[in-house]
Design a protein around this motif. Structure first.
Motif, PDB file in Angstrom:
ATOM      1  N   ALA A  61       0.841  -1.204   0.000  1.00  0.00           N
ATOM      2  CA  ALA A  61       0.000   0.000   0.000  1.00  0.00           C
ATOM      3  C   ALA A  61       0.872   1.249   0.000  1.00  0.00           C
ATOM      4  CB  ALA A  61      -0.922  -0.016   1.217  1.00  0.00           C
ATOM      5  N   GLU A  62       1.948   1.172   0.791  1.00  0.00           N
ATOM      6  CA  GLU A  62       2.849   2.333   0.899  1.00  0.00           C
ATOM      7  C   GLU A  62       3.460   2.667  -0.451  1.00  0.00           C
ATOM      8  OE1 GLU A  62       4.355   2.859   5.356  1.00  0.00           O
ATOM      9  OE2 GLU A  62       5.822   1.880   4.034  1.00  0.00           O
ATOM     10  N   ALA A  63       3.785   1.601  -1.234  1.00  0.00           N
ATOM     11  CA  ALA A  63       4.370   1.798  -2.558  1.00  0.00           C
ATOM     12  C   ALA A  63       3.408   2.564  -3.461  1.00  0.00           C
ATOM     13  CB  ALA A  63       4.717   0.445  -3.178  1.00  0.00           C
ATOM     14  N   ARG A  64       2.101   2.466  -3.130  1.00  0.00           N
ATOM     15  CA  ARG A  64       1.101   3.208  -3.923  1.00  0.00           C
ATOM     16  C   ARG A  64       0.730   4.522  -3.239  1.00  0.00           C
ATOM     17  NH1 ARG A  64      -3.719   0.275  -4.068  1.00  0.00           N
ATOM     18  NH2 ARG A  64      -2.968  -1.324  -2.650  1.00  0.00           N
ATOM     19  N   GLY A  65       1.522   4.873  -2.210  1.00  0.00           N
ATOM     20  CA  GLY A  65       1.309   6.143  -1.518  1.00  0.00           C
ATOM     21  C   GLY A  65       0.160   6.113  -0.514  1.00  0.00           C
ATOM     22  N   ILE A  66      -0.251   4.905  -0.114  1.00  0.00           N
ATOM     23  CA  ILE A  66      -1.381   4.793   0.831  1.00  0.00           C
ATOM     24  C   ILE A  66      -0.891   4.329   2.202  1.00  0.00           C
ATOM     25  CG2 ILE A  66      -3.582   3.604   1.289  1.00  0.00           C
ATOM     26  CD1 ILE A  66      -3.674   3.155  -1.847  1.00  0.00           C
ATOM     27  N   LYS A  67      -1.335   4.997   3.241  1.00  0.00           N
ATOM     28  CA  LYS A  67      -1.038   4.534   4.603  1.00  0.00           C
ATOM     29  C   LYS A  67      -2.191   3.608   4.998  1.00  0.00           C
ATOM     30  CE  LYS A  67       1.094   5.135   8.781  1.00  0.00           C
ATOM     31  NZ  LYS A  67       1.758   3.889   9.075  1.00  0.00           N
ATOM     32  N   LYS A  68      -1.889   2.333   4.971  1.00  0.00           N
ATOM     33  CA  LYS A  68      -2.948   1.323   5.097  1.00  0.00           C
ATOM     34  C   LYS A  68      -3.405   1.078   6.533  1.00  0.00           C
ATOM     35  CE  LYS A  68      -3.728  -3.542   4.138  1.00  0.00           C
ATOM     36  NZ  LYS A  68      -5.087  -3.320   3.632  1.00  0.00           N
ATOM     37  N   THR A  69      -4.712   0.894   6.708  1.00  0.00           N
ATOM     38  CA  THR A  69      -5.233   0.399   7.985  1.00  0.00           C
ATOM     39  C   THR A  69      -5.362  -1.113   7.866  1.00  0.00           C
ATOM     40  OG1 THR A  69      -6.435   2.424   8.470  1.00  0.00           O
ATOM     41  CG2 THR A  69      -7.200   0.436   9.583  1.00  0.00           C
ATOM     42  N   VAL A  70      -4.601  -1.820   8.698  1.00  0.00           N
ATOM     43  CA  VAL A  70      -4.611  -3.285   8.658  1.00  0.00           C
ATOM     44  C   VAL A  70      -5.859  -3.807   9.380  1.00  0.00           C
ATOM     45  CG1 VAL A  70      -3.424  -5.370   9.477  1.00  0.00           C
ATOM     46  CG2 VAL A  70      -2.107  -3.455   8.529  1.00  0.00           C
ATOM     47  N   ARG A  71      -6.545  -4.754   8.735  1.00  0.00           N
ATOM     48  CA  ARG A  71      -7.702  -5.370   9.375  1.00  0.00           C
ATOM     49  C   ARG A  71      -7.395  -6.847   9.633  1.00  0.00           C
ATOM     50  NH1 ARG A  71      -9.745  -1.547   6.073  1.00  0.00           N
ATOM     51  NH2 ARG A  71     -10.827   0.066   7.268  1.00  0.00           N
ATOM     52  N   ALA A  72      -7.550  -7.220  10.881  1.00  0.00           N
ATOM     53  CA  ALA A  72      -7.264  -8.617  11.258  1.00  0.00           C
ATOM     54  C   ALA A  72      -8.454  -9.196  11.993  1.00  0.00           C
ATOM     55  CB  ALA A  72      -6.021  -8.676  12.151  1.00  0.00           C
ATOM     56  N   MET A  73      -8.737 -10.454  11.731  1.00  0.00           N
ATOM     57  CA  MET A  73      -9.842 -11.063  12.483  1.00  0.00           C
ATOM     58  C   MET A  73      -9.321 -12.116  13.445  1.00  0.00           C
ATOM     59  SD  MET A  73     -12.146 -13.240   9.830  1.00  0.00           S
ATOM     60  CE  MET A  73     -13.463 -13.575  10.984  1.00  0.00           C
ATOM     61  N   VAL A  74      -9.919 -12.109  14.622  1.00  0.00           N
ATOM     62  CA  VAL A  74      -9.469 -12.998  15.695  1.00  0.00           C
ATOM     63  C   VAL A  74     -10.460 -14.157  15.789  1.00  0.00           C
ATOM     64  CG1 VAL A  74      -8.895 -13.142  18.148  1.00  0.00           C
ATOM     65  CG2 VAL A  74      -8.478 -11.012  16.899  1.00  0.00           C
ATOM     66  N   VAL A  75      -9.952 -15.366  15.566  1.00  0.00           N
ATOM     67  CA  VAL A  75     -10.842 -16.532  15.577  1.00  0.00           C
ATOM     68  C   VAL A  75     -10.321 -17.599  16.535  1.00  0.00           C
ATOM     69  CG1 VAL A  75     -11.625 -16.160  13.206  1.00  0.00           C
ATOM     70  CG2 VAL A  75      -9.650 -17.622  13.623  1.00  0.00           C
ATOM     71  N   GLY A  76     -11.206 -18.468  16.956  1.00  0.00           N
ATOM     72  CA  GLY A  76     -10.795 -19.559  17.836  1.00  0.00           C
ATOM     73  C   GLY A  76     -11.989 -20.190  18.514  1.00  0.00           C
ATOM     74  N   VAL A  77     -11.758 -21.289  19.212  1.00  0.00           N
ATOM     75  CA  VAL A  77     -12.852 -21.966  19.915  1.00  0.00           C
ATOM     76  C   VAL A  77     -13.398 -21.051  21.018  1.00  0.00           C
ATOM     77  CG1 VAL A  77     -12.133 -24.352  19.448  1.00  0.00           C
ATOM     78  CG2 VAL A  77     -11.252 -23.174  21.473  1.00  0.00           C
ATOM     79  N   PRO A  78     -14.616 -21.326  21.502  1.00  0.00           N
ATOM     80  CA  PRO A  78     -15.177 -20.513  22.577  1.00  0.00           C
ATOM     81  C   PRO A  78     -14.269 -20.507  23.815  1.00  0.00           C
ATOM     82  CG  PRO A  78     -16.869 -21.930  21.637  1.00  0.00           C
ATOM     83  CD  PRO A  78     -15.568 -22.357  21.040  1.00  0.00           C
ATOM     84  N   ASN A  79     -14.255 -19.370  24.489  1.00  0.00           N
ATOM     85  CA  ASN A  79     -13.606 -19.246  25.806  1.00  0.00           C
ATOM     86  C   ASN A  79     -12.077 -19.276  25.759  1.00  0.00           C
ATOM     87  OD1 ASN A  79     -14.214 -18.796  28.546  1.00  0.00           O
ATOM     88  ND2 ASN A  79     -13.741 -20.905  29.055  1.00  0.00           N
ATOM     89  N   VAL A  80     -11.496 -19.133  24.578  1.00  0.00           N
ATOM     90  CA  VAL A  80     -10.037 -19.251  24.467  1.00  0.00           C
ATOM     91  C   VAL A  80      -9.331 -17.924  24.807  1.00  0.00           C
ATOM     92  CG1 VAL A  80      -9.862 -18.704  22.004  1.00  0.00           C
ATOM     93  CG2 VAL A  80      -8.255 -20.315  23.019  1.00  0.00           C
ATOM     94  N   GLY A  81     -10.127 -16.847  24.877  1.00  0.00           N
ATOM     95  CA  GLY A  81      -9.545 -15.558  25.269  1.00  0.00           C
ATOM     96  C   GLY A  81      -9.461 -14.528  24.152  1.00  0.00           C
ATOM     97  N   LYS A  82     -10.291 -14.677  23.121  1.00  0.00           N
ATOM     98  CA  LYS A  82     -10.268 -13.746  21.987  1.00  0.00           C
ATOM     99  C   LYS A  82     -10.612 -12.323  22.435  1.00  0.00           C
ATOM    100  CE  LYS A  82     -13.372 -16.301  19.962  1.00  0.00           C
ATOM    101  NZ  LYS A  82     -13.387 -17.354  21.006  1.00  0.00           N
ATOM    102  N   SER A  83     -11.702 -12.198  23.169  1.00  0.00           N
ATOM    103  CA  SER A  83     -12.143 -10.863  23.591  1.00  0.00           C
ATOM    104  C   SER A  83     -11.178 -10.270  24.619  1.00  0.00           C
ATOM    105  CB  SER A  83     -13.554 -10.928  24.178  1.00  0.00           C
ATOM    106  OG  SER A  83     -14.436 -11.490  23.215  1.00  0.00           O
ATOM    107  N   THR A  84     -10.604 -11.139  25.441  1.00  0.00           N
ATOM    108  CA  THR A  84      -9.619 -10.676  26.428  1.00  0.00           C
ATOM    109  C   THR A  84      -8.415 -10.065  25.709  1.00  0.00           C
ATOM    110  OG1 THR A  84     -10.306 -12.417  27.948  1.00  0.00           O
ATOM    111  CG2 THR A  84      -8.161 -11.413  28.374  1.00  0.00           C
TER     112      THR A  84
END
Ligand SMILES: Nc1nc2c(ncn2[C@@H]2O[C@H](COP(=O)(O)OP(=O)(O)OP(=O)(O)O)[C@@H](O)[C@H]2O)c(=O)[nH]1
Ligand SMILES: [Mg+2]
Length: 283
Positions: free
Chosen positions: A115-138
């Motif tokens: 993105a930077e090479a195209r002159g854009i300061k990128k906002t990275v989007r990441a998704m947090v996945v996993g089994v229930p209760n593993v601590g994603k929200s924490t």
């Protein structure tokens, strides 16, 4: 109760299939997939389908709740993942987040540079996945620096996707915990129940507690015998639970064993780390 071998897990997670569909849709829109597994169960708490679903996308694997796992086993698991070319780290999301942050930033580096090479300061989007209760929200709260996502010691706390701004250039998606076809594997399902990735309400709790104690007597015989005041290490099944009641003084009014109390205590003390740092699956 006839023995742990026949334990049935009746688990009909209504919101899970919806979560799976949403996961597929969201994955196509993010830069990085952050997979959380439980450091005590690095095999059973991982999603076998995630590889397929993620495709060529950048991903990181975080072994959370490292504070509850055996450090030497965690090290061995990390070495194994590293040999498989998986970027992984052990974390304790409840107390620190910088290792997670470092891995996520690293994984997004190429996308940011493009993105930077195209002159854009990128906002990275990441998704947090996993089994229930593993601590994603924490983890998301830790990286955000405040309680923005609801957490709880039961599985199924997060019910919907939620984007959270971590920095002006990083956003994380909190997702509902997902149980996957692992539940077809009774051993994996049972272990997921030990770490409370499956709601106790849908389980045969006495069977689960008995099975956990039997496993603990194999993995950490001395600590388990000491904790539950057991004098006969060969006991199994109902007599084992009765011995726990006797040893720990879980008796009702007329001296009969309070089995429900013993079961609740066995599960609770294992889950909260009172028996020590125990990894149930070896690398
Ligand atoms: N000991 C320990 N407990 C943790 C850690 N991270 C999270 N927890 C606890 O684990 C429980 C579950 O945390 P959540 O963040 O709600 O888990 P989640 O993955 O978002 O769960 P769902 O939304 O139900 O899928 C809470 O009681 C947390 O305090 C950790 O690193 N160590
Ligand atoms: Mg959550």
């Amino acid at each position: 109760m006839e023995g742990s071998r026949v334990m049935q897990i009746n688990w009909y997670p209504g919101h899970m299939s919806k979560a799976k569909r949403l996961l597929g849709e969201q994955l196509s829109r993010v830069d990085v997939a952050v997979e959380l597994c439980d450091a005590r169960l690095p095999l059973s708490s991982r999603n076998p389908d995630l590889d397929k679903m993620i495709g060529g996308k950048c991903r990181v694997l975080l072994l959370n709740k490292a504070d509850l796992a055996d450090p030497s086993q965690t090290k061995a698991w990390l070495a194994l993942f590293s040999s498989q070319g998986i970027a992984a780290a052990a974390i304790t999301a409840s107390s620190q987040g910088h290792d997670a942050m470092r891995l996520i930033t690293n994984a997004a580096r190429e996308a940011v540079a493009r993105a930077e090479a195209r002159g854009i300061k990128k906002t990275v989007r990441a998704m947090v996945v996993g089994v229930p209760n593993v601590g994603k929200s924490t983890l998301i709260n830790r990286l955000h620096g405040g309680a923005i996502a609801k957490v709880g010691e039961k599985p199924g706390v997060t019910r919907a996707n939620q984007w959270v701004h971590i920095t002006p250039y990083l956003e994380l998606l909190d997702t509902p915990g997902m149980l996957w076809p692992r539940l077809n594997d009774p051993l994996a399902a049972k272990r997921l129940a030990y770490i409370a990735a499956i709601r106790d309400e849908v389980l045969d709790v006495p069977m689960l507690a008995m099975s956990l104690l039997e496993d603990l007597l194999t993995v950490i015989p001395r600590a388990a015998q000491e904790r539950f005041k057991l004098t006969d290490p060969s006991l199994r099944g109902i007599p084992l639970l009765e011995a726990v009641c006797k040893g720990r003084g879980f008796l009702m009014r007329f001296g009969e064993p309070d089995m429900d109390r013993a079961c609740a205590v066995i599960l609770d003390e294992y889950r909260s780390g009172k028996l020590g740092r125990i990894t149930l699956e070896r690398a």
